[in-house]
Enzyme design. Structure first.
Site, PDB file in Angstrom:
ATOM      1  N   ILE A 237       0.823  -1.209   0.000  1.00 51.47           N
ATOM      2  CA  ILE A 237       0.000   0.000   0.000  1.00 51.47           C
ATOM      3  C   ILE A 237       0.850   1.249   0.000  1.00 51.47           C
ATOM      4  CG2 ILE A 237      -2.114  -0.964   0.990  1.00 51.47           C
ATOM      5  CD1 ILE A 237      -1.091  -0.043   3.729  1.00 51.47           C
TER       6      ILE A 237
ATOM      7  N   GLY B 291      10.966   6.073   0.656  1.00 55.12           N
ATOM      8  CA  GLY B 291      12.416   6.034   0.616  1.00 55.12           C
ATOM      9  C   GLY B 291      12.966   4.967   1.552  1.00 55.12           C
TER      10      GLY B 291
ATOM     11  N   LYS C 171       5.437  -2.610   7.870  1.00 47.03           N
ATOM     12  CA  LYS C 171       6.478  -1.909   7.114  1.00 47.03           C
ATOM     13  C   LYS C 171       7.735  -2.753   7.139  1.00 47.03           C
ATOM     14  CE  LYS C 171       8.284   2.518   6.069  1.00 47.03           C
ATOM     15  NZ  LYS C 171       7.886   3.909   6.065  1.00 47.03           N
TER      16      LYS C 171
ATOM     17  N   ASP D 185      11.026  13.955  10.147  1.00 47.21           N
ATOM     18  CA  ASP D 185      10.621  13.738   8.755  1.00 47.21           C
ATOM     19  C   ASP D 185       9.120  13.942   8.588  1.00 47.21           C
ATOM     20  OD1 ASP D 185      10.646  13.160   6.101  1.00 47.21           O
ATOM     21  OD2 ASP D 185      10.948  11.008   6.341  1.00 47.21           O
TER      22      ASP D 185
END
Ligand SMILES: *[C@@H]1O[C@H](CO)[C@@H](O)[C@H](O)[C@H]1NC(C)=O
Ligand SMILES: *[C@@H]1O[C@H](CO)[C@@H](O)[C@H](O)[C@H]1NC(C)=O
Ligand SMILES: *[C@@H]1O[C@H](CO)[C@@H](O)[C@H](O)[C@H]1NC(C)=O
Ligand SMILES: *[C@@H]1O[C@H](CO)[C@@H](O)[C@H](O)[C@H]1NC(C)=O
Ligand SMILES: *[C@@H]1O[C@H](CO)[C@@H](O)[C@H](O)[C@H]1NC(C)=O
Ligand SMILES: *[C@@H]1O[C@H](CO)[C@@H](O)[C@H](O)[C@H]1NC(C)=O
Ligand SMILES: *[C@@H]1O[C@H](CO)[C@@H](O)[C@H](O)[C@H]1NC(C)=O
Ligand SMILES: *[C@@H]1O[C@H](CO)[C@@H](O)[C@H](O)[C@H]1NC(C)=O
Length: 912
Positions: free
Chosen positions: A634, A638, A656, A758
């Site tokens: 999905i 990076g 992940k 980030d």
């Protein structure tokens, strides 16, 4: 009669004119000074109406004839200097109070002309340079306050001329040099505060002339020499001179008047006995004499102090026994006399004091048993330290009554017998140290109930036997575990894998045997295993290889570094990676039922940590994603790919996956930081932060199991023409507010502070209710530390704060910048590239419509005001200068309170 009347009238008019003239002179002097200050302050001061006498101005007091006697502009946001303040223009001025402003520069020597001054308060400003010697001309002064400035140089000798002065406060400056020798000339002095300066030298003997002195604060200076022996003012209430270099004896008559309440002499080089006068000093509330060289037998030195709350006599050379008098100090909450030469028993009277919270008798020569009175069920004890004495006997089962106890140290005594299982009831314990005794038996499994244990569990150097109870695996916060130098036997099971916070483990010198489990837990912690003849494993750990097991090898440190470092290397290569098609066997952590079978043998350095309400089988995740097939992907970023996994149980997760390349080396401590950071993140529960349910490592890959967030990334949502229109103005404001709250939480409510590093529209996920959820934090961290050319890879281009181009320092303010960009993106529906260029190129006159998404209908009142607020906050956040950016707390508070009332136009000064 008539003539008389006329004359009188004439005189009155003349007088009025004179007075008026002098009042005008005073007013003009005030205006002249005001004009030298920052513009905004004291708006009521104006000459526009000439009959407007200064007496009505803010902060001005006049006498009956209209001459200024008082100027009080305390806490009035004044910024400027006193250079244009004409002290000679106010002949009747008795009180000048400019405290709590940001006035800078010198205190002008002209101040000596305000000779009528009785009260002068310039404290809490930014005055610099020396105190002018002309201050000595203010012979009427009663109260002089110059504390909390940046004044340096010596205290002017002239100050001793202020014979009427009752209060002198020079605290928290940079004053140096010695005290004026005749300081005692200020015979009226009642309060003297010189603390927190750089003053040195000795106390002049003239201080014995202070007859009315009640407060003397000298702490945190460099004073030396002895306090005059005959210093014994009977009015003395507070005498605090800790943190200096005083030597010699304490004045024996220091409490002659019986009024002493606070007496702090700690951290000096004082010698000799405790002053006699302290025995009858019944009003004492706090006494600090620790860290001196005081000696003498204290058995009969102290009396009864009904108000005493705090006494510290530690780190001296006091001898004698503890008096039962202490048992009558009913308010005593802190009693510390550690590191002295006290002998005898611990008096039961002392330990059953109702208010006692901190009792430290450590490092003395105390003998006998620990009195059971210590363990009363009404106890509110928080810290108990009896270590380094000669106490003997068993630990009472009543110790379980100490429900509030947080720190218990009974180490280095002669205690024997078993640890009572009742100790497991002390559930507030954060550190527990029982080392260096003669305790024996098995380690009770109830210790596993001490789930608050964090800093230390030390049972070393006793004679404990039996196996390490699996219950210890419940101590998930524990950082240091020391069981060394006992007779503990059995295998090292995977039990201890539950101790996910551990940093140091010492199991050396026991009778442990069998192979050392081969997983990340044992590698991420510093483990000492020496002196266990039966243990086998990797040579580099000083162990002999296990028989018949050549495969189970712990990787060398350097390899381990590579593994972890690689976690954070962005996946530049495509995601071929998932090469592990074979065995999926994991070391699992289950808090309640430790695994019976050791499934670890097949996996190579695998480990998993779960933080979900039930355990997740990793195999299920693999099945659910058909071995991480692209079908379930999905998102690709990076740093890795994200898969959606629907388990047979109905639970949905986002997994992940990072593949680890093997190029870089990173010091071990950073690996630990990283793991502990991940652990901290996995415990975060905030509505606007994606939950991490687990993380783990397998076969060169790192996995993070997240909460699945339905609508995907904010960026995706904004890019989709159809979905973007679903996001009406109200929802967009909600997104900005949610983000602000999440970041405020990470920055200000987490300890240690978590900087995301980030923030981008791609890292913000949207749930079905359009609540934003921040994801993917902490990942950029190691990258920054491990790589020199880091700026290119940390953060996402377009969201990176400009200062990162020339400084290595990633701070919260970098997140604030990225937040500002995302907030603008939410309003505009696209990244604000052009807007940023526009802002750089010219004096900006950004209008609200420039930052609103054209795809939506223009907003109407009242939402316009909120959009203006949001936009102006975002603009402040992207200020080039990080120090001018607000904190996330301020942003979040502003969002909540809507207290901004700005025009539709953004003034140019938002862009520094
Ligand atoms: C100071 O006050 C007195 C009355 O208290 C008055 O006579 C005198 O004129 C004042 N001085 C000036 C310069 O206003
Ligand atoms: C001095 O000014 C401050 C702030 O304006 C005010 O709070 C205070 O009450 C004033 N003090 C006196 C004695 O007027
Ligand atoms: C100074 O004024 C601010 C509001 O203007 C107030 O919040 C603060 O408490 C005041 N400080 C003091 C020391 O009076
Ligand atoms: C100056 O004003 C502040 C604020 O009102 C007050 O706390 C302080 O005591 C005043 N100073 C003197 C010397 O009266
Ligand atoms: C005054 O001093 C404080 C504390 O060092 C500092 O934060 C502030 O910026 C200074 N203000 C001025 C105007 O110098
Ligand atoms: C006191 O401080 C000033 C400036 O800070 C310095 O020039 C001077 O040498 C110091 N004097 C002493 C006695 O330390
Ligand atoms: C303390 O007080 C008692 C009686 O109140 C008195 O006898 C004794 O001399 C006093 N001791 C000291 C050291 O002042
Ligand atoms: C401690 O007490 C023992 C007797 O109980 C005594 O022999 C020894 O000298 C004492 N040690 C110190 C340092 O006072």
């Amino acid at each position: 009669m008539k003539k008389n009347f006329q004359e009188t009238l004439y005189c009155l008019i003349l007088l009025c004119m004179l007075v008026h003239l002098s009042a005008q002179k005073e007013a003009a002097a005030l205006i002249n000074w005001k004009n030298s200050l920052n513009s905004a302050s004291i708006p009521s001061w104006t000459l526009s109406n000439t009959r407007n006498s200064p007496c009505k101005w803010t902060g001005i007091n006049c006498n009956e004839v209209g001459s200024i006697v008082g100027i009080n502009l305390s806490n009035s946001s004044l910024h400027g200097t006193l250079d244009r303040f004409d002290f000679s223009a106010f002949p009747n001025l008795t009180s000048l109070n400019l405290s709590s402003n940001t006035l800078v520069g010198n205190i002008p020597s002209g101040i000596g002309k305000a000779t009528k001054l009785i009260r002068l308060d310039l404290s809490r400003n930014n005055f610099t340079n020396s105190i002018p010697r002309e201050i000595g001309n203010l012979s009427n002064l009663l109260d002089l306050q110059l504390s909390n400035n940046f004044l340096n140089g010596p205290i002017p000798l002239t100050i001793q001329k202020l014979s009427k002065l009752t209060k002198l406060n020079l605290k928290e400056n940079q004053l140096n040099g010695t005290l004026p020798p005749e300081i005692g000339d200020m015979e009226s002095l009642e309060e003297l505060d010189l603390s927190i300066n750089k003053l040195q030298g000795t106390m002049p003997s003239s201080i014995t002339r202070f007859k009315n002195i009640s407060l003397i604060y000298l702490a945190f200076n460099n004073f030396s020499g002895s306090i005059p022996e005959d210093f014994s003012p009977s009015s003395l209430r507070n005498f605090c001179f800790g943190y200096n270099n005083f030597s010699g004896k304490l004045p024996q008559g220091i409490c002659k008047g019986g009024n002493l309440i606070y007496f702090d002499a700690n951290d000096n080089k004082l010698v000799g006995p405790i002053p006699e006068s302290l025995r009858n000093c019944t009003r004492l509330r706090r006494v600090r004499l620790e860290k001196n060289i005081l000696d003498g037998d204290i058995t009969n030195v102290f009396g009864t102090y009904p108000s005493l709350e705090y006494i510290d006599l530690g780190d001296n050379k006091l001898s004698g026994v503890l008096s039962t008098n202490w048992g009558r100090c009913k308010e005593l909450s802190n009693f510390r006399i550690s590191a002295n030469l006290i002998s005898g028993n611990v008096p039961p009277e002392l330990v059953k004091l109702p208010s006692l919270q901190n009792l430290d008798l450590s490092a003395n020569n105390l003998t006998g048993k620990i009195p059971v009175e210590l363990f009363s069920s009404s106890s509110i004890l928080l810290r108990l330290n009896l270590s380094n004495n000669k106490l003997s006997g068993q630990v009472s089962v009543q110790i379980g009554n100490l429900a509030r106890l947080q720190h218990l140290d009974l180490s280095a005594n002669n205690l024997s017998g078993p640890i009572p299982k009742e100790l497991g009831s002390c559930q507030a314990l954060k550190s527990l140290k029982l080392s260096m005794n003669k305790l024996s038996g098995k380690i009770p499994q109830e210790l596993g109930n001490l789930v608050a244990l964090q800093s230390l569990l030390d049972l070393s150097q006793n004679t404990f036997t039996g196996e390490i109870t699996p219950q210890l695996g419940k101590l998930t916060k524990l950082e240091v575990l020391n069981l060394s130098h006992n007779h503990i036997s059995g295998k090292l099971s995977s039990t201890l894998n539950g101790l996910i916070s551990l940093q140091f483990v010492d199991l050396s010198y026991n009778n442990l045997h069998g192979p050392v489990p081969n997983n990340m837990f044992w590698q991420a912690s510093t483990v000492a295993l020496a002196g266990n003849a039966g243990l086998c494993g990797e040579k580099t750990q000083g162990l002999s290889p296990c028989k018949g097991d050549t495969s189970s090898k712990i990787p060398k440190k350097i390899e381990r570094w590579k593994l972890i470092v690689a976690i954070v290397i962005p996946l530049s290569v495509s995601v071929i990676l998932l090469t592990f098609t074979g065995i999926f066997i994991f070391q699992r952590y289950s808090p309640v039922h430790p695994h019976g079978k050791d499934k670890d043998l097949g996996g190579k350095n695998s480990f998993f940590v779960w933080n979900y309400r039930k355990r997740i089988d990793f195999e299920d995740l693999i099945t659910a994603t058909e071995n991480f097939s692209d079908k379930y992907c999905i998102g690709k970023g990076g740093q890795g790919s994200v898969y959606k996994a629907i388990l047979p149980t109905g639970d949905v997760f986002a997994v992940k996956h990072f593949h680890l390349s093997e190029e870089m080396e990173v010091p071990e401590y950073q690996i630990k930081n990283f793991l502990s950071e991940i652990h901290a993140l996995s415990e975060i529960r905030h509505r606007n932060i994606v939950k991490i349910y687990g993380y783990g490592y397998l076969e060169g890959s790192m996995f993070f199991i997240y909460e699945y967030v339905e609508r995907g990334s904010l960026q995706k949502l904004l890019q989709d023409a159809e979905e973007a229109t679903l996001l009406n103005w109200g929802m967009r404001l909600k997104i900005i507010r949610g983000l602000a709250q999440a970041l405020s939480y990470l920055h200000h409510d987490c300890t240690p502070t978590i900087v995301h590093r980030d923030i981008s529209a791609n890292n913000i996920l949207m749930d079905t209710e359009f609540e934003p959820k921040v994801s993917d934090f902490g990942m950029a961290r190691l990258l920054r530390e491990g790589e020199s050319n880091w700026t290119a890879t940390v953060g996402t281009y377009g969201y990176i704060a400009p200062e990162l181009a020339f400084t290595m320092k990633v701070t919260e303010k970098c997140d604030v910048y990225s937040f500002g960009i995302v907030a603008l993106e939410v309003l505009m529906g696209r990244h604000p590239h052009e807007l940023l260029l526009h802002l750089q190129s010219e004096v900006s006159d950004v209008q609200l419509e420039d930052v609103l998404d054209k795809r939506l209908a223009p907003p109407t009142s009242p939402i316009v005001q909120d959009l203006v607020l949001a936009a102006s906050l975002a603009m402040k956040c992207i200020n080039e200068n990080p120090t001018y950016r607000p904190t996330m707390h301020q942003v979040s508070m502003n969002c909540e309170q809507r207290q901004f009332n700005l025009s539709l136009y953004f003034p140019a000064d938002y862009i520094a």
